[in-house]
Write a protein that holds these residues in place. Structure first.
Motif, PDB file in Angstrom:
ATOM      1  N   VAL A 163     -12.754   0.897  -2.138  1.00 38.94           N
ATOM      2  CA  VAL A 163     -11.425   1.495  -2.348  1.00 38.94           C
ATOM      3  C   VAL A 163     -10.286   0.741  -1.679  1.00 38.94           C
ATOM      4  CG1 VAL A 163     -12.522   3.761  -2.471  1.00 38.94           C
ATOM      5  CG2 VAL A 163     -11.498   3.024  -0.316  1.00 38.94           C
ATOM      6  N   TYR A 213       0.821  -1.214   0.000  1.00 40.22           N
ATOM      7  CA  TYR A 213       0.000   0.000   0.000  1.00 40.22           C
ATOM      8  C   TYR A 213       0.856   1.264   0.000  1.00 40.22           C
ATOM      9  CZ  TYR A 213      -4.361  -2.566   0.787  1.00 40.22           C
ATOM     10  OH  TYR A 213      -5.449  -3.386   0.650  1.00 40.22           O
ATOM     11  N   LEU A 224     -10.155  10.424   2.728  1.00 40.50           N
ATOM     12  CA  LEU A 224     -11.529  10.886   2.532  1.00 40.50           C
ATOM     13  C   LEU A 224     -12.536   9.856   3.033  1.00 40.50           C
ATOM     14  CD1 LEU A 224     -13.570  12.905   1.385  1.00 40.50           C
ATOM     15  CD2 LEU A 224     -13.313  11.781  -0.841  1.00 40.50           C
ATOM     16  N   VAL A 225     -12.328   8.599   2.673  1.00 37.79           N
ATOM     17  CA  VAL A 225     -13.269   7.558   3.091  1.00 37.79           C
ATOM     18  C   VAL A 225     -13.199   7.350   4.600  1.00 37.79           C
ATOM     19  CG1 VAL A 225     -13.881   5.117   2.853  1.00 37.79           C
ATOM     20  CG2 VAL A 225     -13.205   6.437   0.837  1.00 37.79           C
ATOM     21  N   LEU A 261     -18.243   2.402   0.791  1.00 34.71           N
ATOM     22  CA  LEU A 261     -17.128   3.095   0.156  1.00 34.71           C
ATOM     23  C   LEU A 261     -15.791   2.428   0.479  1.00 34.71           C
ATOM     24  CD1 LEU A 261     -18.053   6.868   0.588  1.00 34.71           C
ATOM     25  CD2 LEU A 261     -18.031   5.541  -1.531  1.00 34.71           C
ATOM     26  N   THR A 312      -4.656   2.469  -4.540  1.00 33.59           N
ATOM     27  CA  THR A 312      -5.594   3.568  -4.290  1.00 33.59           C
ATOM     28  C   THR A 312      -4.829   4.766  -3.732  1.00 33.59           C
ATOM     29  OG1 THR A 312      -7.416   2.038  -3.813  1.00 33.59           O
ATOM     30  CG2 THR A 312      -7.629   4.301  -2.972  1.00 33.59           C
ATOM     31  N   PRO A 313      -5.038   5.965  -4.260  1.00 32.17           N
ATOM     32  CA  PRO A 313      -4.319   7.144  -3.749  1.00 32.17           C
ATOM     33  C   PRO A 313      -4.585   7.346  -2.255  1.00 32.17           C
ATOM     34  CG  PRO A 313      -5.410   7.645  -5.829  1.00 32.17           C
ATOM     35  CD  PRO A 313      -5.901   6.304  -5.412  1.00 32.17           C
ATOM     36  N   TYR A 314      -3.577   7.826  -1.557  1.00 31.66           N
ATOM     37  CA  TYR A 314      -3.691   8.019  -0.104  1.00 31.66           C
ATOM     38  C   TYR A 314      -4.827   8.974   0.246  1.00 31.66           C
ATOM     39  CZ  TYR A 314      -2.341   9.164   4.701  1.00 31.66           C
ATOM     40  OH  TYR A 314      -2.339   9.362   6.059  1.00 31.66           O
ATOM     41  N   TRP A 315      -5.008  10.027  -0.554  1.00 34.57           N
ATOM     42  CA  TRP A 315      -6.056  10.995  -0.239  1.00 34.57           C
ATOM     43  C   TRP A 315      -7.443  10.367  -0.288  1.00 34.57           C
ATOM     44  CZ3 TRP A 315     -10.057  12.145  -3.495  1.00 34.57           C
ATOM     45  CH2 TRP A 315      -9.899  11.826  -4.856  1.00 34.57           C
ATOM     46  N   VAL A 316      -7.619   9.338  -1.115  1.00 28.59           N
ATOM     47  CA  VAL A 316      -8.906   8.648  -1.175  1.00 28.59           C
ATOM     48  C   VAL A 316      -9.155   7.905   0.137  1.00 28.59           C
ATOM     49  CG1 VAL A 316     -10.238   6.851  -2.347  1.00 28.59           C
ATOM     50  CG2 VAL A 316      -8.838   8.439  -3.685  1.00 28.59           C
ATOM     51  N   PHE A 317      -8.100   7.232   0.642  1.00 31.93           N
ATOM     52  CA  PHE A 317      -8.232   6.560   1.933  1.00 31.93           C
ATOM     53  C   PHE A 317      -8.600   7.562   3.033  1.00 31.93           C
ATOM     54  CE2 PHE A 317      -5.189   3.224   0.189  1.00 31.93           C
ATOM     55  CZ  PHE A 317      -6.174   2.255   0.069  1.00 31.93           C
TER      56      PHE A 317
END
Length: 461
Positions: free
Chosen positions: A126, A71, A138-139, A122, A131-136
């Motif tokens: 993801v 990751y 956000l979720v 969600l 998966t981009p860190y910013w997506v993690f």
């Protein structure tokens, strides 16, 4: 559908749902005839929904154990990832506290349960390498909705029970909800042990149907209290009360410790002692489990001996436990380190119960003094005590939960600079010492001999 107590006037359907128009738990006859049965039914189904909420709020403390080197997220990144839902959950606790009064406790329990589906689904979409860190981030932030459930549940249950039973009821409600933390950690342990660290979606698949079940049970088993509606004035009064902020500060030390350590325990073991995900998960659940189970005991102790006394000695015990952790770190003893960490969970659980018992006792003490020394009308004085204490429970819950954010940020900085959690624990120890001093000065210091009434107007807190 409407619900009414047998000796109360027919309930009205001001909004959709089950409404009870008259509710007086301090009336012993009413309580024996019908109040206890209705209150306990709402308590148990509130616990179930809040339990699931806690699990979803803390699910990223488990998901990060599944996130291996592929990751590309280091220890500092993971500590920040688990801190984000803590922050969001803390902020949401204020509007969630007001929601039962605005929409009805039963109605809001349904809504708050259904909202848990969003971060869970969600996360299932993801949670994979690449998966981009910013997506993690956000979720994980959206997962903070689970943290709000506690505040609405506690404010709702506080209105159902009489003063003499609040400590036990609030402790049981909170403890049953808190158990959602070790339960999701146990489920994560089982999945890692059987399916491996590459199967995080199984965890999320377990909880999606449980969320639906919680919402359905709330719909068919819980009630709304008309007396809770349109009471935003209680929050204005609570904000002006100095005791609101004293108790919020103390709750940072108890619940803030519990939720912060719950998010961080597994990561600390992995990064300070090199534990594998399976090895960390095998012990991570123990502390939150014991801390959750003992929370009602903290409320019971507070009912019996006084919340302030229990809280005072409990903070001393938490300080000693922090010293045990620091000594274990110096000795490089994983066993002693784990024991000290688990003791911190246990005493944070006791303190959670005792501090929450203090809140209604403080404002009932104020009402008693107002009646005895200022000639206040008893019914109005004690009604105000119930209204304001419900608001303070929500405010203290929101502010206290921020302690979880501070703990994870402290661990993040500590591991970034020293590759150890020791600096963080020294700061926690200093905070517990400050909590000891505040509890003594505000609630336990003897009143001056010339005082005409109790210095703290909270005698018996």
């Amino acid at each position: 559908m409407t619900t009414t107590a047998p000796d109360a006037p027919p309930a009205r359907s001001a909004l959709r749902g089950r409404w009870i128009d008259q509710w007086d738990p301090e009336d012993a006859g009413f309580w024996e005839r019908t109040g206890a049965k209705v209150a306990n039914r709402n308590l148990w189904f509130s616990i179930f929904s809040e339990h699931i909420g806690f699990s979803i709020w803390t699910m990223w403390s488990v998901l990060v154990l599944f996130m291996g080197p592929e990751y590309g997220i280091d220890a500092a990144g993971k500590f920040f990832l688990v801190a984000v839902p803590t922050l969001v959950g803390s902020i949401l606790r204020l509007p969630y506290t007001m929601a039962p009064a605005r929409f009805g406790g039963r109605n809001w329990t349904i809504v708050s349960a259904v909202l848990l589906l969003i971060p869970t689904i969600l996360a299932a979409m993801v949670i994979q390498p690449g998966t981009p860190y910013w997506v993690f981030v956000l979720v994980a932030a959206i997962g903070g909705v689970g943290g709000g459930n506690f505040a609405s549940s506690m404010a709702n249950i506080n209105a159902f029970f009489p003063e003499a039973r609040k400590g036990w009821a609030l402790g049981l409600n909170a403890g049953g909800g808190n158990i959602g933390v070790p339960v999701i950690q146990l489920v994560g342990l089982l999945i890692i042990a059987t399916a491996g660290a590459g199967a995080p979606r199984i965890l999320l698949g377990v909880y999606i149907p449980l969320i639906v079940v919680a919402a359905v049970f709330a719909a068919i088993k819980m009630d709304n209290l008309t007396s809770m509606r349109n009471d935003t004035g209680a929050f204005k009064e609570a904000y002006r009360e100095s005791q609101t902020w004293v108790m919020s500060f103390l709750y940072i030390g108890t619940f803030g410790s519990f939720i912060g350590y719950s998010f961080a325990f597994g990561l600390v073991l992995q990064n300070q002692f090199g534990r594998t995900p399976l090895q960390a998960a095998a012990v991570t659940f123990i502390g939150p489990l014991l801390g959750s189970l003992i929370r009602p005991v903290g409320g019971w102790f507070a009912d019996k001996y006084g919340g302030a006394k229990v809280t005072f000695y409990n903070f001393i015990a938490m300080g000693v436990s922090a010293l045990v952790v620091l000594a274990a770190s110096a000795m490089d003893s994983l066993t002693l380190y784990t024991v000290g960490f688990v003791l911190l969970f246990v005493f944070s659980g006791v303190g959670n119960g005792s501090t929450y018992k203090m809140i209604p006792a403080i404002f009932r003490g104020q009402a008693r003094v107002a009646v005895e020394t200022a000639g206040a009308e008893p019914q109005q004085a004690y009604l105000r005590a119930r209204r304001v204490s419900g608001a303070v429970i929500g405010i203290a819950g929101a502010v206290g939960a921020l302690g979880g954010l501070f703990i994870n940020l402290a661990f993040r900085q500590s591991f970034m600079t020293t590759q150890s959690g020791d600096p963080a624990f020294w700061s926690f120890l200093a905070f517990y010492v400050l909590c000891i001093a505040v509890t003594y000065v505000v609630y336990l210091r003897p009143a001056p001999a010339e005082a005409t009434h109790p210095r703290v107007a909270y005698a018996g807190v």
